[in-house]
Design an enzyme around this catalytic site. Structure first.
Site, PDB file in Angstrom:
ATOM      1  N   HIS A 157      -8.885   5.199   3.303  1.00  0.00           N
ATOM      2  CA  HIS A 157      -7.684   5.527   2.529  1.00  0.00           C
ATOM      3  C   HIS A 157      -7.323   7.015   2.547  1.00  0.00           C
ATOM      4  O   HIS A 157      -6.249   7.377   2.066  1.00  0.00           O
ATOM      5  CB  HIS A 157      -7.838   5.019   1.094  1.00  0.00           C
ATOM      6  CG  HIS A 157      -7.831   3.520   1.034  1.00  0.00           C
ATOM      7  ND1 HIS A 157      -8.941   2.779   1.314  1.00  0.00           N
ATOM      8  CD2 HIS A 157      -6.841   2.651   0.770  1.00  0.00           C
ATOM      9  CE1 HIS A 157      -8.639   1.493   1.227  1.00  0.00           C
ATOM     10  NE2 HIS A 157      -7.368   1.389   0.888  1.00  0.00           N
ATOM     11  N   MET A 169      -7.215   3.173  10.369  1.00  0.00           N
ATOM     12  CA  MET A 169      -6.471   2.002   9.874  1.00  0.00           C
ATOM     13  C   MET A 169      -5.422   1.545  10.893  1.00  0.00           C
ATOM     14  O   MET A 169      -5.366   2.072  12.004  1.00  0.00           O
ATOM     15  CB  MET A 169      -5.813   2.331   8.539  1.00  0.00           C
ATOM     16  CG  MET A 169      -6.774   2.324   7.370  1.00  0.00           C
ATOM     17  SD  MET A 169      -5.894   2.614   5.819  1.00  0.00           S
ATOM     18  CE  MET A 169      -7.144   2.103   4.639  1.00  0.00           C
ATOM     19  N   ASP A 185       0.939   2.082   9.157  1.00  0.00           N
ATOM     20  CA  ASP A 185       0.565   1.317  10.355  1.00  0.00           C
ATOM     21  C   ASP A 185       1.637   1.356  11.450  1.00  0.00           C
ATOM     22  O   ASP A 185       1.355   1.064  12.605  1.00  0.00           O
ATOM     23  CB  ASP A 185       0.309  -0.149   9.983  1.00  0.00           C
ATOM     24  CG  ASP A 185      -0.732  -0.295   8.892  1.00  0.00           C
ATOM     25  OD1 ASP A 185      -1.590   0.608   8.767  1.00  0.00           O
ATOM     26  OD2 ASP A 185      -0.691  -1.305   8.157  1.00  0.00           O
ATOM     27  N   GLY A 230       0.843  -1.202   0.000  1.00  0.00           N
ATOM     28  CA  GLY A 230       0.000   0.000   0.000  1.00  0.00           C
ATOM     29  C   GLY A 230       0.875   1.247   0.000  1.00  0.00           C
ATOM     30  O   GLY A 230       1.961   1.247   0.564  1.00  0.00           O
ATOM     31  N   ARG A 232      -4.167  -2.068  10.527  1.00  0.00           N
ATOM     32  CA  ARG A 232      -4.155  -3.537  10.458  1.00  0.00           C
ATOM     33  C   ARG A 232      -4.201  -4.139  11.860  1.00  0.00           C
ATOM     34  O   ARG A 232      -5.108  -3.827  12.594  1.00  0.00           O
ATOM     35  CB  ARG A 232      -2.969  -4.043   9.637  1.00  0.00           C
ATOM     36  CG  ARG A 232      -3.166  -3.779   8.147  1.00  0.00           C
ATOM     37  CD  ARG A 232      -2.281  -4.588   7.273  1.00  0.00           C
ATOM     38  NE  ARG A 232      -2.713  -5.967   7.140  1.00  0.00           N
ATOM     39  CZ  ARG A 232      -3.711  -6.385   6.367  1.00  0.00           C
ATOM     40  NH1 ARG A 232      -4.404  -5.546   5.651  1.00  0.00           N
ATOM     41  NH2 ARG A 232      -4.012  -7.646   6.315  1.00  0.00           N
TER      42      ARG A 232
HETATM   43  O1  F6P Z   1      -1.000  -1.339   5.532  1.00  0.00           O
HETATM   44  C1  F6P Z   1      -1.561  -0.117   5.208  1.00  0.00           C
HETATM   45  C2  F6P Z   1      -3.054  -0.239   5.098  1.00  0.00           C
HETATM   46  O2  F6P Z   1      -3.571   1.049   4.780  1.00  0.00           O
HETATM   47  C3  F6P Z   1      -3.745  -0.793   6.338  1.00  0.00           C
HETATM   48  O3  F6P Z   1      -3.843   0.149   7.369  1.00  0.00           O
HETATM   49  C4  F6P Z   1      -5.045  -1.260   5.759  1.00  0.00           C
HETATM   50  O4  F6P Z   1      -5.614  -2.311   6.513  1.00  0.00           O
HETATM   51  C5  F6P Z   1      -4.661  -1.749   4.391  1.00  0.00           C
HETATM   52  O5  F6P Z   1      -3.420  -1.130   4.078  1.00  0.00           O
HETATM   53  C6  F6P Z   1      -5.660  -1.447   3.318  1.00  0.00           C
HETATM   54  O6  F6P Z   1      -5.207  -2.022   2.150  1.00  0.00           O
HETATM   55  P1  F6P Z   1      -5.856  -1.769   0.733  1.00  0.00           P
HETATM   56  O7  F6P Z   1      -5.252  -0.516   0.187  1.00  0.00           O
HETATM   57  O8  F6P Z   1      -5.482  -2.974  -0.051  1.00  0.00           O
HETATM   58  O9  F6P Z   1      -7.341  -1.624   0.923  1.00  0.00           O
END
Ligand code: F6P
Length: 356
Positions: free
Chosen positions: A280, A178, A136, A10, A180
Site C-alpha cells: 500500500h 501491485m 493499476d 481503493g 491486480r
Molecule cells: O486496485 C488498487 C489496488 O491497490 C490493487 O493494486 C491491489 O490488488 C488492491 O487494490 C489492494 O486492495 P486492498 O486495499 O483492499 O488491500
C-alpha cells in the site's frame, strides 16, 4: 443545481485533486456540491454527506487519500451485513436518498467496480458521470488513470534503492508491486528502474528462463540482479497467488508471488535472494505533477459533462484530449498490457527477460 460527489474503491493519489477541481469548477458556474462520505454509504445512511465549498477544498491538491473517505466493501446492490443473509440490497434506498437530498447528478470517482455500480444507478435513472481512478491503470477507454504515475514513481524509487543494496551484497532482489490482474505498474517501474526481469500476468513466466537470464548476467560480470514481479503474475500452467479468497461483498486479495519467485530463484541460481513487497506504500503520499494535472482535467471535464447533460459517461484521457466515453462500453472489462505493446518489445531488446 446541486450535485453529489463520491470516491469509491481503493484510494489513489489524485482523488483530492479531482474533488477540488469538481468543487471549484462547479462553484464557478453556480452549481452546489455535496460530498458523499465513504463511497455510496453517503447515499445509504443519513448524515453521511456535507456541502463542499471552494474553501473546503483549499490546500488538498497535493494530499494523498480522499477527504471524503472510501471503501471497497460498499456496493449498495450487495452490501455486506452481519446476518445470515450475507449481503443486503440497498439500491432503492440510494435512489430515494438521491432525490430526497435534491441532487441533480452524481460524480462517481472510482475504479472499475465503483464505475460499474455507477452505471447500474444510471440505468435506474440517476444522472451519473464517472471519473476513472486506479493505480493499476487497468480501466478500458482511457490511456491513463490518475494515481498510476505516482505509484510508478514510488516503485521506481524503491527499485533504485534496491539496486544499491543488491549490488553491495551481490544478491538477487525481488520486488512485488501491485496492479491486480495487469502488469502496468511492474512494466513501467521495471523499465524506469532498470530491472533485469519483469514478470507480469499477461505473460506467464517460466522460472528456469528467468534464472537462465540472471545466470547469464553473472557470467557477463553482473553480480546482482533486480526482478520486478506484478502481484498478479503467475507461472506458465500455474495459478494466481492469493492472500485471501473472495467472500460475500469482498473481492479476492492478491499477493505472495514475489516471495515464491524469490525462493525459486535462490534454489535455481544458488545465489542469495531477498524479496520485498511494496504494497500500500504505492497508494500513499502526494500525487505527482502529472497525476495532479490529469486529476484536475478529469474533475473539470466531469462538471462540463454534467452541465451538458452527458450522463452515463466517464471522462477519459485520449492524449492530448480529455474526452467522454460511454460507461456501458468500459465497465466490466480490464485493460491489459497488449502482447504487442512496444514497451515490452523495447525492454526485451535491452535484454530484460519476461520469463517467456
Ligand atoms: O486496485 C488498487 C489496488 O491497490 C490493487 O493494486 C491491489 O490488488 C488492491 O487494490 C489492494 O486492495 P486492498 O486495499 O483492499 O488491500
Amino acid at each position: 443545481m446541486r450535485i453529489g460527489v463520491l470516491t469509491g474503491g481503493g484510494d489513489a493519489p489524485g482523488l483530492n485533486a479531482v474533488i477540488r477541481a469538481v468543487v471549484k469548477a462547479a462553484h464557478n458556474c453556480g452549481i452546489d456540491c455535496v460530498g458523499l462520505e465513504d463511497s455510496f454509504d453517503g447515499l445509504i445512511e443519513p448524515d453521511r454527506s456535507r456541502r463542499l465549498t471552494p474553501r473546503d477544498v483549499t490546500g488538498i491538491l497535493r494530499l494523498g487519500g480522499t477527504i471524503l473517505g472510501t471503501t471497497n466493501r460498499g456496493n449498495p446492490f450487495a452490501y455486506p451485513v452481519a446476518t445470515s443473509e450475507g449481503t443486503h440490497d440497498y439500491s432503492d434506498r440510494v435512489v430515494e436518498m438521491f432525490h430526497k437530498m435534491g441532487l441533480g447528478a452524481v460524480i462517481v470517482i472510482g475504479g472499475d467496480g465503483t464505475l460499474a455500480i455507477g452505471h447500474r444507478f444510471f440505468c435506474r435513472g440517476i444522472p451519473v458521470v464517472g471519473v476513472p481512478k486506479t493505480i493499476d491503470n487497468d480501466i478500458v477507454g482511457t490511456t491513463n488513470c490518475f494515481g498510476f504515475d505516482t505509484a510508478v514513481a514510488f516503485a521506481t524509487d524503491a527499485i533504485d534503492r534496491l539496486h544499491t543494496t543488491a549490488e553491495a551484497h551481490h544478491r538477487i532482489m525481488v520486488v512485488e508491486v501491485m496492479g491486480r490482474y495487469t502488469g502496468w505498474i511492474a512494466l513501467y517501474s521495471g523499465v524506469a528502474g532498470g530491472a533485469d526481469a519483469i514478470l507480469i500476468p499477461e505473460i506467464p513466466f517460466e522460472i528456469e528462463k528467468v534464472a537462465a537470464r540472471l545466470k547469464e548476467r553473472e557470467r557477463l560480470g553482473a553480480k546482482f540482479s533486480i526482478v520486478v514481479v506484478a502481484e498478479g503474475a503467475f507461472p506458465k500452467g500455474g495459478t494466481l497467488s492469493l492472500v485471501e479468497k473472495a467472500r460475500e461483498g469482498r473481492v479476492e486479495r492478491l499477493g505472495g508471488i514475489g516471495a515464491q519467485v524469490c525462493e525459486a530463484l535462490g534454489r535455481t541460481t544458488g545465489k542469495e535472494t531477498r524479496s520485498v513487497v511494496l504494497g500500500h506504500l504505492q497508494r500513499g503520499g502526494a500525487p505527482t505533477s502529472f497525476d495532479r494535472v490529469l486529476a484536475t482535467r478529469f474533475g473539470a471535464k466531469a462538471v462540463e459533462l454534467v452541465r451538458s447533460g452527458e450522463f452515463g459517461t466517464m471522462v477519459a484521457f485520449a492524449p492530448p484530449d480529455i474526452v467522454a466515453r460511454r460507461l456501458d462500453e468500459v465497465v466490466g472489462k480490464t485493460r491489459i498490457v497488449p502482447s504487442d505493446f512496444d514497451l515490452v518489445a523495447t525492454a526485451k531488446s535491452l535484454g530484460v527477460t519476461f520469463g517467456d
